[in-house]
Design a protein around this motif. Structure first.
Motif, PDB file in Angstrom:
ATOM      1  N   PRO A 405      -3.886  -0.289  -7.267  1.00  0.00           N
ATOM      2  CA  PRO A 405      -2.579  -0.100  -6.622  1.00  0.00           C
ATOM      3  C   PRO A 405      -2.696   0.554  -5.254  1.00  0.00           C
ATOM      4  O   PRO A 405      -3.765   1.011  -4.840  1.00  0.00           O
ATOM      5  CB  PRO A 405      -1.847   0.809  -7.607  1.00  0.00           C
ATOM      6  CG  PRO A 405      -2.944   1.615  -8.243  1.00  0.00           C
ATOM      7  CD  PRO A 405      -4.129   0.688  -8.342  1.00  0.00           C
ATOM      8  N   GLN A 406      -1.566   0.598  -4.552  1.00  0.00           N
ATOM      9  CA  GLN A 406      -1.538   1.267  -3.242  1.00  0.00           C
ATOM     10  C   GLN A 406      -1.892   2.732  -3.361  1.00  0.00           C
ATOM     11  O   GLN A 406      -2.515   3.306  -2.465  1.00  0.00           O
ATOM     12  CB  GLN A 406      -0.140   1.136  -2.618  1.00  0.00           C
ATOM     13  CG  GLN A 406       0.165  -0.210  -2.025  1.00  0.00           C
ATOM     14  CD  GLN A 406       1.456  -0.206  -1.243  1.00  0.00           C
ATOM     15  OE1 GLN A 406       1.943   0.846  -0.815  1.00  0.00           O
ATOM     16  NE2 GLN A 406       2.038  -1.373  -1.050  1.00  0.00           N
ATOM     17  N   GLU A 407      -1.493   3.363  -4.449  1.00  0.00           N
ATOM     18  CA  GLU A 407      -1.780   4.778  -4.663  1.00  0.00           C
ATOM     19  C   GLU A 407      -2.910   4.889  -5.683  1.00  0.00           C
ATOM     20  O   GLU A 407      -2.675   4.876  -6.895  1.00  0.00           O
ATOM     21  CB  GLU A 407      -0.533   5.517  -5.169  1.00  0.00           C
ATOM     22  CG  GLU A 407       0.657   5.437  -4.231  1.00  0.00           C
ATOM     23  CD  GLU A 407       0.391   6.124  -2.901  1.00  0.00           C
ATOM     24  OE1 GLU A 407      -0.514   6.975  -2.834  1.00  0.00           O
ATOM     25  OE2 GLU A 407       1.084   5.795  -1.931  1.00  0.00           O
ATOM     26  N   PRO A 408      -4.168   4.996  -5.247  1.00  0.00           N
ATOM     27  CA  PRO A 408      -5.290   4.999  -6.192  1.00  0.00           C
ATOM     28  C   PRO A 408      -5.271   6.176  -7.149  1.00  0.00           C
ATOM     29  O   PRO A 408      -5.829   6.090  -8.244  1.00  0.00           O
ATOM     30  CB  PRO A 408      -6.523   5.058  -5.270  1.00  0.00           C
ATOM     31  CG  PRO A 408      -6.020   5.559  -3.958  1.00  0.00           C
ATOM     32  CD  PRO A 408      -4.614   5.069  -3.844  1.00  0.00           C
ATOM     33  N   ARG A 409      -4.590   7.261  -6.790  1.00  0.00           N
ATOM     34  CA  ARG A 409      -4.543   8.417  -7.690  1.00  0.00           C
ATOM     35  C   ARG A 409      -3.856   8.075  -9.012  1.00  0.00           C
ATOM     36  O   ARG A 409      -4.049   8.771 -10.018  1.00  0.00           O
ATOM     37  CB  ARG A 409      -3.796   9.563  -7.006  1.00  0.00           C
ATOM     38  CG  ARG A 409      -2.348   9.246  -6.698  1.00  0.00           C
ATOM     39  CD  ARG A 409      -1.647  10.371  -5.978  1.00  0.00           C
ATOM     40  NE  ARG A 409      -0.256  10.001  -5.725  1.00  0.00           N
ATOM     41  CZ  ARG A 409       0.611  10.766  -5.092  1.00  0.00           C
ATOM     42  NH1 ARG A 409       0.228  11.955  -4.661  1.00  0.00           N
ATOM     43  NH2 ARG A 409       1.845  10.383  -4.890  1.00  0.00           N
ATOM     44  N   SER A 456     -11.472  11.688   0.271  1.00  0.00           N
ATOM     45  CA  SER A 456     -10.495  11.182   1.220  1.00  0.00           C
ATOM     46  C   SER A 456      -9.683  10.065   0.579  1.00  0.00           C
ATOM     47  O   SER A 456     -10.034   9.538  -0.488  1.00  0.00           O
ATOM     48  CB  SER A 456     -11.188  10.658   2.480  1.00  0.00           C
ATOM     49  OG  SER A 456     -11.902   9.463   2.182  1.00  0.00           O
ATOM     50  N   GLU A 457      -8.612   9.661   1.241  1.00  0.00           N
ATOM     51  CA  GLU A 457      -7.781   8.584   0.710  1.00  0.00           C
ATOM     52  C   GLU A 457      -8.613   7.313   0.501  1.00  0.00           C
ATOM     53  O   GLU A 457      -8.503   6.640  -0.530  1.00  0.00           O
ATOM     54  CB  GLU A 457      -6.621   8.301   1.682  1.00  0.00           C
ATOM     55  CG  GLU A 457      -5.554   7.391   1.130  1.00  0.00           C
ATOM     56  CD  GLU A 457      -4.600   8.081   0.173  1.00  0.00           C
ATOM     57  OE1 GLU A 457      -3.780   7.369  -0.426  1.00  0.00           O
ATOM     58  OE2 GLU A 457      -4.678   9.308   0.020  1.00  0.00           O
ATOM     59  N   GLY A 458      -9.438   6.993   1.476  1.00  0.00           N
ATOM     60  CA  GLY A 458     -10.270   5.814   1.355  1.00  0.00           C
ATOM     61  C   GLY A 458     -11.296   5.923   0.246  1.00  0.00           C
ATOM     62  O   GLY A 458     -11.566   4.957  -0.475  1.00  0.00           O
ATOM     63  N   GLN A 459     -11.877   7.106   0.072  1.00  0.00           N
ATOM     64  CA  GLN A 459     -12.852   7.305  -0.996  1.00  0.00           C
ATOM     65  C   GLN A 459     -12.201   7.205  -2.373  1.00  0.00           C
ATOM     66  O   GLN A 459     -12.790   6.652  -3.307  1.00  0.00           O
ATOM     67  CB  GLN A 459     -13.535   8.661  -0.813  1.00  0.00           C
ATOM     68  CG  GLN A 459     -14.457   8.710   0.392  1.00  0.00           C
ATOM     69  CD  GLN A 459     -14.935  10.124   0.703  1.00  0.00           C
ATOM     70  OE1 GLN A 459     -14.208  11.099   0.497  1.00  0.00           O
ATOM     71  NE2 GLN A 459     -16.156  10.238   1.192  1.00  0.00           N
TER      72      GLN A 459
END
Length: 572
Positions: A405-409, A456-459
């Motif tokens: 998804p857009q939000e990997p968290r 990070s967001e990308g990681q």
């Protein structure tokens, strides 16, 4: 206006500083672009401007950061709020109200501005960012790109003297990104606002920068200078600069217009077949991956390589299914008063990579949700392999389709990378080490004991991708997969997705990244207002679109060259 004086930041429990010897200045009324590979400390530098580092994040800051003459060591974030406006990578983390209009007004209300002033500024910001039609919408019903614009608008309404932006266009479609950047340029030029921005999609922003601050590697001192000068030595650079390096243009062009003025000799050197779109290099798509031959002839598939790394050479994958992996037809989806899909459809074959594109709110994420059972259409039909997603238990469905998804968290819940990978292996029934091998291939250098929230967001996105891939779903869906990724990480992602396609997987990318679509996709499906308005080969769809054409296509038109790699191969 912003000054860093020999600044180093070390977080608690970490031996090495996140940034070291950072020394630069951004004068009033300039737009400075902070660039560098993922993990070099760009977010730390941005956080130090607003005082979030170290007052909120903890750790030790050595040196001095001043903003409008205020020392951030002695001024906490709330004491800088009237001067600095900040938009982070994750808009949801900043929202405190339920509707768009209330969120735009909240910051001004906190500063005690008069109601008449608040009303006027809200209206101005709604118009500036194209949000007027969304003013009464619940934030939870907005697309990722729409949320990004609301987040930017919420910090614009208090009229701060300094704007700090972390990946401000990462979730925006090309047209919306241009609108936001045009607004920032007006603020800089007309109002003297100072902007410090970090952005991986340099092709969108480099031409707007007055100066570039390059963090070349972790712990290295920054390189500061004019954009063209820094791009000549930077390890990260946009396609227009890559083409300029290939053609040995001096100085390097930063805009499509500048490059087109020099491109005539280069166009003359390229094969004329490229103008008809028939001379596409073999590296653009796996040559053996076709509808008639979905399996590669080579026995060394992507999963066999991962399996050998994970369990010492034993292969334990099941054969990929033949025939259509997904078939969605005539889908109708309503979300409250909003029609998200109206008669949309999508089919995906084994080995096919499809880019799903369109403006924010066009229905891309909703279509992915229908393919994963997260959205139940009011009309139409959806099948993924042998199952109907909405009627299939999740534990069985993950073996047919996987969504990043857009939000990997949303997919990450353990305390360490190792624990996330162990849980993914267990849930997927894979050999121990399978997920960790994927993480190592996509994101080298991340330790087992790293907490996902410290990535990070990308990681985090890459870790979520590895978790989904562990189940080896024949159909893989990715929603904005390059958000937060630098060019090197994007190149690694492209390699692994190509290998998956060569192994028979079908891949759908919902993306605003036109360069990714040009590099990777065989086919582009364009959505608008919930309807499919174009579906065809990538070159045919994107070259004819001013919004969705990559930089190389714009520079070398009318030839259908999409990437620098294609041009390099053709010149050989």
């Amino acid at each position: 206006m912003i000054r860093f004086e020999d600044v180093s930041v070390t977080y608690d429990g970490v031996a090495e500083p996140a940034v070291r010897h950072v020394d630069f200045e951004v004068p009033e009324g300039e737009l400075a672009l902070l660039v560098g590979p993922s993990g070099v400390g760009k977010s730390t530098v941005l956080g130090a401007v607003s005082g979030l580092v170290p007052h909120f994040t903890g750790g030790t800051l050595r040196g001095r950061v001043t903003v409008a003459g205020r020392d951030t060591r002695t001024h906490r974030p709330r004491e800088l709020a009237d001067v600095v406006g900040t938009v982070g990578q994750d808009p949801l983390a900043h929202f405190v109200t339920d509707t768009v209009e209330d969120e735009l007004a909240y910051g001004m209300e906190s500063l005690g501005l008069a109601p008449a002033v608040m009303r006027r500024r809200v209206e101005e910001t709604l118009d500036l960012l194209g949000l007027a039609d969304l003013r009464g919408r619940q934030i939870g019903t907005l697309s990722g790109g729409q949320r990004q614009r609301v987040a930017i608008g919420s910090v614009l309404t208090p009229h701060p003297r300094v704007l700090v932006l972390d990946e401000p266009t990462s979730a925006l479609d090309p047209a919306a990104a241009e609108e936001v950047l045009a607004v920032l340029q007006r603020l800089v030029h007309d109002l003297g606002t100072t902007v410090l921005m970090a952005e991986h999609r340099l092709e969108r922003v480099i031409q707007y920068a007055d100066r570039v601050v390059l963090l070349p590697e972790p712990g290295a001192a920054p390189v500061v200078g004019a954009p063209a000068e820094v791009m000549a030595v930077s390890p990260v650079y946009p396609p227009v600069v890559a083409l300029g390096r290939l053609a040995a243009w001096t100085p390097l062009p930063l805009t499509v217009r500048d490059a087109r003025r020099r491109a005539a000799p280069l166009r003359d050197r390229l094969p004329t077949e490229g103008a008809r779109g028939t001379a596409r290099p073999a590296t653009t798509h796996p040559p053996e991956t076709t509808a008639a031959s979905p399996r590669p002839r080579s026995g060394r598939t992507f999963w066999s390589r991962v399996s050998r790394r994970a369990d010492g050479g034993r292969s334990h994958g099941s054969p990929r299914p033949f025939g259509a992996l997904a078939d969605a037809r005539d889908l109708q989806v309503r979300r409250g008063r909003v029609t998200a899909l109206r008669g949309a459809g999508l089919d995906v074959s084994p080995g096919e990579i499809v880019a799903l594109m369109g403006r924010n709110g066009a229905g891309k994420s909703t279509l992915l949700g229908a393919l994963t059972g997260l959205v139940r259409p009011q009309a139409g039909s959806v099948t993924v392999g042998p199952v109907v997603p909405a009627a299939t238990p999740p534990r069985e469905l993950v073996r047919h389709v996987g969504l990043v998804p857009q939000e990997p968290r949303d997919l990450l819940y353990a305390d360490t990378v190792a624990a996330e990978c162990a849980a993914a292996d267990h849930d997927a029934g894979a050999a121990p080490g399978t997920c960790r091998a994927l993480v190592a291939g996509l994101l080298p250098g991340v330790s087992d004991d790293t907490h996902p929230r410290d990535l990070s967001e990308g990681q985090r996105l890459v870790l979520a991708l590895a978790v989904v891939l562990t189940a080896r779903p024949p159909l893989l869906l990715l929603d904005e997969p390059t958000r937060g990724l630098d060019y090197a990480a994007k190149a690694r992602l492209v390699d692994i997705l190509r290998a998956l396609a060569a192994d028979g997987h079908g891949i759908v990318l919902a993306t605003h990244d036109v360069e990714l679509a040009a590099e990777l996709a065989r086919r582009v499906v364009l959505l608008a207002d919930g309807e499919v308005i174009a579906d065809g080969p990538t070159a045919e769809v994107v070259v004819s679109s001013p919004s969705f054409a990559p930089q190389v296509a714009k520079i070398l038109a009318p030839g259908q060259w999409l990437t620098v790699a294609q041009v390099r191969e053709a010149l050989r």
